[in-house]
Design an enzyme around this catalytic site. Sequence first.
Site, mmCIF file in Angstrom:
data_model
loop_
_atom_site.group_PDB
_atom_site.id
_atom_site.type_symbol
_atom_site.label_atom_id
_atom_site.label_comp_id
_atom_site.label_asym_id
_atom_site.label_seq_id
_atom_site.Cartn_x
_atom_site.Cartn_y
_atom_site.Cartn_z
ATOM 1 N N GLY A 429 -9.594 3.709 2.231
ATOM 2 C CA GLY A 429 -10.011 3.228 3.549
ATOM 3 C C GLY A 429 -9.425 1.872 3.889
ATOM 4 C CD GLU A 452 21.397 2.493 17.326
ATOM 5 O OE1 GLU A 452 22.544 2.886 17.070
ATOM 6 O OE2 GLU A 452 21.129 1.826 18.334
#
Length: 703
Positions: A429, A452
Amino acid sequence: MTTTSDRPAADHGSTTSASTPSASGTGGRIDVDGLSELLLGRWPEHRRAARARAGDPRFHKDETLTPAEHRERTLEQMREMVAEEGKISWLAFPERMGGLDQPGANLACFSELVAADPSLQIKAGVQWGLFGAAILHLGTPEQQDRLLPAAMDLTVPGAFAMTETGHGSDVASIGTTATYDPETEEFVLDTPFRGAWKDYLGNAAQHATAATVFAQLITGGVDHGVHCFYVPIRETNPDGTAGPFLPGVGGEDDGLKGGLRGIDNGRLHFSGVRVPRTDLLARYGSVAPDGTYSSPIDSPGRRFFTMLGSLVQGRVSLDGSAVNAAKIGLAIAVKYGAERRQFAGPGVDEMVVLDYATHRRRLFPRIAEAYAGHFANERLLDLFDDVFSGEHDTPENREDLETTAAALKSTSTAFALDTLQECREACGGAGFLTENRITSLRADLDVYATFEGDNTVLQQLVAKRLVGDYGRELKGATRTPTGMARFVVERTTDAALHRTGLRRVTQALADIGDPRRAAGHLRDAETQRELLADRVATMVEEVALALRPAQKAAPAEAARILDQNQVALVEAAKAHADLLRWEAFTDGLTSIEDAATRQVMTWVRDVFGLTVIERNLTWYLLHGRLSDQRARTVTGYVDRLLLRLRPHAVDLVDAWGFGQEHLRAKIASGAEAERQDEARAYYAARRASGAAPVSEKALKKKH
C-alpha cells in the site's frame, strides 16, 4: 550522492535467519563509490552537474499543483535552466551560438532530468531536443544563425508539429500540405481534413509562439514528400508571453492526460498560412524563387529517412531516461524492502521482506536488467556522439544508430513501465501513495511507450534491418556455385545438430549425474553469448526465409505474407535487443578495476543473461539448444545467484548515485527502519518486563 560512510552494514537490516547469507564468501563488499563513478560514463563532469540540478528543489515536481499551475511552473523552471551558469541545456548547440558542440554529453545530461520532474524533462526536450534540433539539423547555417538563438534562450517557445491525429508512426503519409506560390515566393500551408490536424504537440496548447511544421512539399504540381517549415503560430505579448493565434492558425488544448500534466499538449491546424520560401528548412531540400526543387539527395525515399534520421536523438534520450526512471523505482523498492518486516522468521523477529525468495525474484533480476540497460545506453551515446559530432558520420554508422536507438528505446521504455508497476506492488500500500513517487513516475512514463515512435513499430523497423542484412549475406553467399554449396551444407549441419536433438543428447551426456556441471556451463560467458546470439540468428533466418516469397508476389499477397510474420519480426527484434544489452554489460565489466566489485557485477550480468534465457526456455528446448537437464538447471542457478546477491542489494542501487534529493520517497528515507525498531523495542520491553500476555495458541500447547 551517498557516500560509503553513510550506508549501514552490508546486510542492510537483514535478519540472522539461515536463509540470509553474510557478505563473507560472496566476493567481498562492493566499492560503491568507485562503481558509481564508473557509471557516470564518458562525460562525468557534465552528468554530475545535471544530476545536481535534478536534486535541486527548484526543479522538483510539486504534486500539489493543478495542471494549469504545473504548466506555468514548468515554463518558469525552463527559464531558470536558461539562466544557469554553464548552460547545460545548450550542450548540443554550436559553439558560435554559445553551445559546446557536445551532442552525446547533452543527451547524457538530459536523461538525468527525469529524477526532477518528467514534465520538465519532456518540455525541455520539446524546446531544445525537437523544436531547436529541427532548426539545427534540418536548417542551413544561415537559418541556424537567424532562428536558433531565440529557440535556445526561450525568447520563442516552440512546438514540434510532425504527428497528426490520423498519422503518428507513418510520417510519410501525413496530410498537411505546403504548396509553393512562385508569384509571392511563399508556401501556402493547409490542413485539408480533420485527420491532418497536428496533434499531441508539447507547448502547442499555450506557450509556443512558433512551430517546426512537417508537411508535403508541393511545387510545380509535384509532391516532393515531407519537409519541415519554420512557422510563427502566435503573437507575442509585450511581456513576452504567448498571445492569440496568428491569422490562419487554429488549435485547441489536448486536455487532461494520464501523466506529464506540466506540459501543455495541444493541436494545430492551418488554413492558407503563408510561409516565406526562406523558412523552408533547406538542408536536404530547397526551392528556388521560380519553384524549381533541388536536393543533395536524389532518392525521395533516402531523403525522407535521412531527414527523420537526423532527429533520432529523441529515441536515444528516452532510452536513457527510461532506464533512470526504472533505477529510481528499484532504489525506492529495494531500500524499503531492506527495512520492511513482515511475518515471523525462525527467531523472534519478523523477517525483512527482501530476505524472501519471492521478493528477490521480483526485484533483483530487474536490477540486473537496469544495469544492462545502462551499459547499452552508454554504447548508444557513444555511437550518437560519433555521428552527430561529425567524427565518424558515415552512412553505415547512421544506419546502425537508427537501428540501435529503435531497439533500445522500445525495450527500455517497456521495461521501465513494467518495472515501476512491480516496484509499486513490492511496496504494498505504501507504494500506492503519491508521496512515495512510484505511481506518479509510472503515469508520467506511460507515454514513453509511444512517444518518439510506437514501440511495436520501432521493433518492426529493427527486424526489417536484421532481415535485410541477412538477405544481403545470403545473396553474397549464394552468388557462386561454391557459395551455394557451402550455404546448403551449413544449413544441413545446423538442422542435424539442433533439430534432431543431437546437441541435447551431447549436453545430457556431459551433464549426467551432476547438475553442478550444467550450472558451470551456464555461467560461462561464451555459453551465454552463444545461446543469446544463436536465438537472434535463428529467428532472423526463419522470418527472412518466410518473407522471401513476398519479394515476387502481387502487392496484396505480399501484404498478407508480411502480416503473417509480423509477430515473428517483433520477437526477433526483442531478442536482438537482449543480445545488445548483454554484450554491452559484458564489455562494461572489463572497466571495473576492483576485484570484489567485478565479481559481484559478473553475477549481476549472469542474472540478466540467464533470466533472458529462462524467459525463453520453451524456444531453446523446441529448437534443440538446451537439454532438459540444463533447462531445469537455469532456474535453480538463477535463484542461487539471487541469494548470493542479497547482501549487496542496497549497494547495487546506491551505486546508481541517486540520493534522497532524487528519490524523494518517505519509504526510502530510513523512516521504515525507525518504525520497525520502535516496534521491536516495544515488544522486547514487554517480554522483558513479564507483562506481555500469553497467546492462546501457546497456552493450549502447554495443556
